[in-house]
Design a protein around this motif. Structure first.
Motif, PDB file in Angstrom:
ATOM      1  N   LEU A 312      -9.481  89.623 -29.589  1.00 16.12           N
ATOM      2  CA  LEU A 312      -9.715  91.056 -29.654  1.00 16.12           C
ATOM      3  C   LEU A 312     -10.006  91.988 -30.809  1.00 16.12           C
ATOM      4  O   LEU A 312     -12.007  91.530 -31.210  1.00 16.12           O
ATOM      5  CB  LEU A 312      -9.296  91.758 -28.163  1.00 16.12           C
ATOM      6  N   ILE A 313      -8.790  92.712 -31.127  1.00 18.48           N
ATOM      7  CA  ILE A 313      -9.330  92.920 -32.116  1.00 18.48           C
ATOM      8  C   ILE A 313     -10.518  92.113 -33.065  1.00 18.48           C
ATOM      9  O   ILE A 313     -11.406  92.371 -34.275  1.00 18.48           O
ATOM     10  CB  ILE A 313      -8.653  93.455 -32.895  1.00 18.48           C
ATOM     11  N   ALA A 314      -9.982  90.557 -33.595  1.00 13.07           N
ATOM     12  CA  ALA A 314     -10.428  89.725 -34.285  1.00 13.07           C
ATOM     13  C   ALA A 314     -12.170  89.015 -34.506  1.00 13.07           C
ATOM     14  O   ALA A 314     -13.243  89.416 -35.128  1.00 13.07           O
ATOM     15  CB  ALA A 314      -9.913  88.390 -34.738  1.00 13.07           C
ATOM     16  N   ALA A 315     -12.050  89.565 -32.611  1.00 13.95           N
ATOM     17  CA  ALA A 315     -13.539  89.188 -32.492  1.00 13.95           C
ATOM     18  C   ALA A 315     -14.384  90.105 -32.754  1.00 13.95           C
ATOM     19  O   ALA A 315     -15.503  89.957 -33.042  1.00 13.95           O
ATOM     20  CB  ALA A 315     -13.715  88.981 -30.444  1.00 13.95           C
ATOM     21  N   GLY A 316     -13.809  91.682 -32.875  1.00 15.22           N
ATOM     22  CA  GLY A 316     -14.477  92.937 -32.714  1.00 15.22           C
ATOM     23  C   GLY A 316     -15.090  92.803 -34.119  1.00 15.22           C
ATOM     24  O   GLY A 316     -16.228  93.098 -34.627  1.00 15.22           O
ATOM     25  N   LEU A 317     -14.174  92.258 -35.334  1.00 18.61           N
ATOM     26  CA  LEU A 317     -14.721  92.484 -36.581  1.00 18.61           C
ATOM     27  C   LEU A 317     -15.438  91.969 -37.588  1.00 18.61           C
ATOM     28  O   LEU A 317     -15.610  91.757 -37.716  1.00 18.61           O
ATOM     29  CB  LEU A 317     -12.925  92.295 -37.505  1.00 18.61           C
ATOM     30  N   MET A 318     -15.454  90.289 -36.964  1.00 17.76           N
ATOM     31  CA  MET A 318     -16.213  89.116 -37.584  1.00 17.76           C
ATOM     32  C   MET A 318     -17.410  89.584 -36.302  1.00 17.76           C
ATOM     33  O   MET A 318     -18.327  89.068 -37.065  1.00 17.76           O
ATOM     34  CB  MET A 318     -15.707  87.591 -36.103  1.00 17.76           C
ATOM     35  N   GLY A 319     -17.460  90.269 -35.129  1.00 18.34           N
ATOM     36  CA  GLY A 319     -18.291  90.170 -34.681  1.00 18.34           C
ATOM     37  C   GLY A 319     -19.304  91.365 -35.536  1.00 18.34           C
ATOM     38  O   GLY A 319     -20.517  91.441 -36.009  1.00 18.34           O
ATOM     39  N   ALA A 320     -18.534  92.201 -36.227  1.00 22.78           N
ATOM     40  CA  ALA A 320     -19.296  93.153 -37.103  1.00 22.78           C
ATOM     41  C   ALA A 320     -19.626  92.878 -38.366  1.00 22.78           C
ATOM     42  O   ALA A 320     -20.554  93.054 -39.057  1.00 22.78           O
ATOM     43  CB  ALA A 320     -18.182  94.798 -37.621  1.00 22.78           C
ATOM     44  N   GLY A 321     -18.955  92.311 -39.543  1.00 21.65           N
ATOM     45  CA  GLY A 321     -18.886  91.276 -40.420  1.00 21.65           C
ATOM     46  C   GLY A 321     -20.088  90.597 -40.302  1.00 21.65           C
ATOM     47  O   GLY A 321     -21.303  90.096 -41.220  1.00 21.65           O
ATOM     48  N   ILE A 322     -20.658  89.607 -39.037  1.00 20.30           N
ATOM     49  CA  ILE A 322     -21.728  89.360 -38.721  1.00 20.30           C
ATOM     50  C   ILE A 322     -23.124  89.349 -38.422  1.00 20.30           C
ATOM     51  O   ILE A 322     -23.836  89.435 -39.464  1.00 20.30           O
ATOM     52  CB  ILE A 322     -21.540  88.164 -37.323  1.00 20.30           C
ATOM     53  N   TYR A 323     -22.608  91.055 -37.904  1.00 27.45           N
ATOM     54  CA  TYR A 323     -24.074  91.693 -37.715  1.00 27.45           C
ATOM     55  C   TYR A 323     -24.220  92.106 -39.050  1.00 27.45           C
ATOM     56  O   TYR A 323     -25.876  92.465 -39.632  1.00 27.45           O
ATOM     57  CB  TYR A 323     -23.664  92.976 -36.973  1.00 27.45           C
ATOM     58  N   ILE A 324     -23.474  93.143 -40.436  1.00 24.33           N
ATOM     59  CA  ILE A 324     -23.330  93.427 -41.600  1.00 24.33           C
ATOM     60  C   ILE A 324     -23.689  92.495 -41.857  1.00 24.33           C
ATOM     61  O   ILE A 324     -25.591  92.443 -43.166  1.00 24.33           O
ATOM     62  CB  ILE A 324     -22.300  94.006 -42.009  1.00 24.33           C
ATOM     63  N   MET A 325     -24.066  91.242 -42.450  1.00 21.13           N
ATOM     64  CA  MET A 325     -24.054  89.893 -43.309  1.00 21.13           C
ATOM     65  C   MET A 325     -26.342  89.844 -43.042  1.00 21.13           C
ATOM     66  O   MET A 325     -26.311  89.825 -44.351  1.00 21.13           O
ATOM     67  CB  MET A 325     -23.797  88.692 -43.577  1.00 21.13           C
ATOM     68  N   ARG A 326     -25.687  89.617 -41.366  1.00 18.71           N
ATOM     69  CA  ARG A 326     -27.654  89.536 -40.628  1.00 18.71           C
ATOM     70  C   ARG A 326     -28.559  90.438 -42.164  1.00 18.71           C
ATOM     71  O   ARG A 326     -29.511  90.867 -42.244  1.00 18.71           O
ATOM     72  CB  ARG A 326     -27.386  89.778 -39.616  1.00 18.71           C
TER      73      ARG A 326
END
Length: 333
Positions: A312-326
């Protein structure tokens, strides 16, 4: 001081006083004449500048532009264009109603939550938060994401066709056709979604709605800068007069330049987008490869409570990283 020196001093002071008075009167008169002449020249130039209608037309255009700018600022402050679900459905071009959209969203959320609860096995203790969160995200995130994709695709088609539509108006005005007939021509001969939007505008004008209000409604249905520019040009031309074909021709050139700049930005940012795609998909690919080679090594993430928390934590961090890169590679003009 001797009497002779006193006489010379008085004579010198008298000479200086008389000379100063002479320069004062002579110079003051010359400056007065010069100032009068300069004033008459400036008045004459102002009168020559205002002989025609150019000066009055310029002032009228300035006042009209200021009024349009004030109205646009007031509209931005008091009205959120395209923020409601009803406006977004109209912008997407989908044949949906607001109740149908919300019912579909609730059904999608319930299906996602039930699938996570029964199939995923998240049915004990704090694990119940997982199906609740997934159901909430599916209900309020997935339909809005699909709606945003539909809006983006429709607006992209509209922008690609809009410059050609303005060229049709320019050629029609040059040939002597009125503006309303040019708008009806676009509604008849242009592809969708351009034809549908201009058909709504023509129907509103036929029902007695003023042109500026009909175009404002089109901007609410398609809130893009190109439509706003078109509205401003037509409003200025209707209030201040002028050559409509020339103004719209310049607008068509500007829109084509914006489209070319947008394509250049897309080409320049393609490398960054590819890098972001690779970085975003790399953890998932590594997880699949580890599962295929040594499944026992990674299965602890799926069968233990600590593993679920880590996922769950990894999914949240991945989502935040994808949003920042986008956000970093998304250039909007």
């Amino acid at each position: 001081m001797t009497p002779e020196m006193m006489t010379y001093a008085i004579a010198g002071l008298a000479f200086i006083a008389i000379t100063g008075l002479g320069f004062a009167f002579a110079g003051g008169g010359g400056r007065g004449k010069q100032s009068k002449r300069l004033k008459s020249i400036s008045d004459g130039s102002k009168n020559r500048a205002g002989d025609g209608a150019a000066n009055a037309r310029r002032k009228q255009m300035e006042s009209t532009t200021k009024a349009l700018r004030d109205r646009e600022e007031a509209a931005r402050r008091n009205r959120a264009v395209g923020r409601s679900i009803e406006d977004k459905i109209k912008q997407s071009g989908l044949k949906l109603t607001v109740p149908a959209f919300w019912i579909g969203s609730l059904v999608i959320g319930a299906v996602a939550a039930a699938g996570t609860f029964f199939v995923g096995g998240f049915n004990e203790g704090w694990q119940l938060l997982v199906p609740v969160g997934i159901g909430f995200a599916a209900a309020f995130g997935l339909p809005r994401w699909v709606l945003g994709m539909a809006i983006g695709g429709r607006q992209k088609k509209f922008v690609g066709q809009f410059a050609d539509a303005i060229d049709v108006i320019v050629r029609g005005v040059k040939s002597g056709l009125p503006l309303n007939e040019c708008l009806r021509m676009i509604a008849r001969e242009s592809p969708q979604p351009l034809a549908g939007e201009f058909q709504v505008v023509c129907d509103a004008i036929a029902m007695g709605v003023p042109v500026d209000q009909a175009l404002d409604k089109m901007y609410q249905r398609t809130p893009i800068q190109e439509v706003n520019f078109f509205n401003i040009v037509l409003n200025i031309q209707q209030r201040a007069g002028g050559n409509l074909s020339e103004a719209l021709g310049n607008l068509s050139t500007v829109l084509r330049s914006r489209k070319l700049l947008r394509e250049k930005i897309k080409a320049l940012s393609s490398e960054a987008k590819a890098s972001a795609l690779i970085i975003g998909s790399l953890p998932v690919i590594v997880m699949l490869l580890v599962y295929m080679t040594t499944p026992a090594y990674i299965m602890s993430l799926f069968v233990t409570d600590l593993g679920h928390l880590i996922l769950l934590i990894a999914a949240g961090l991945m989502g935040a990283g994808i949003y920042i890169m986008r956000t970093m590679i998304n250039f909007a003009i």
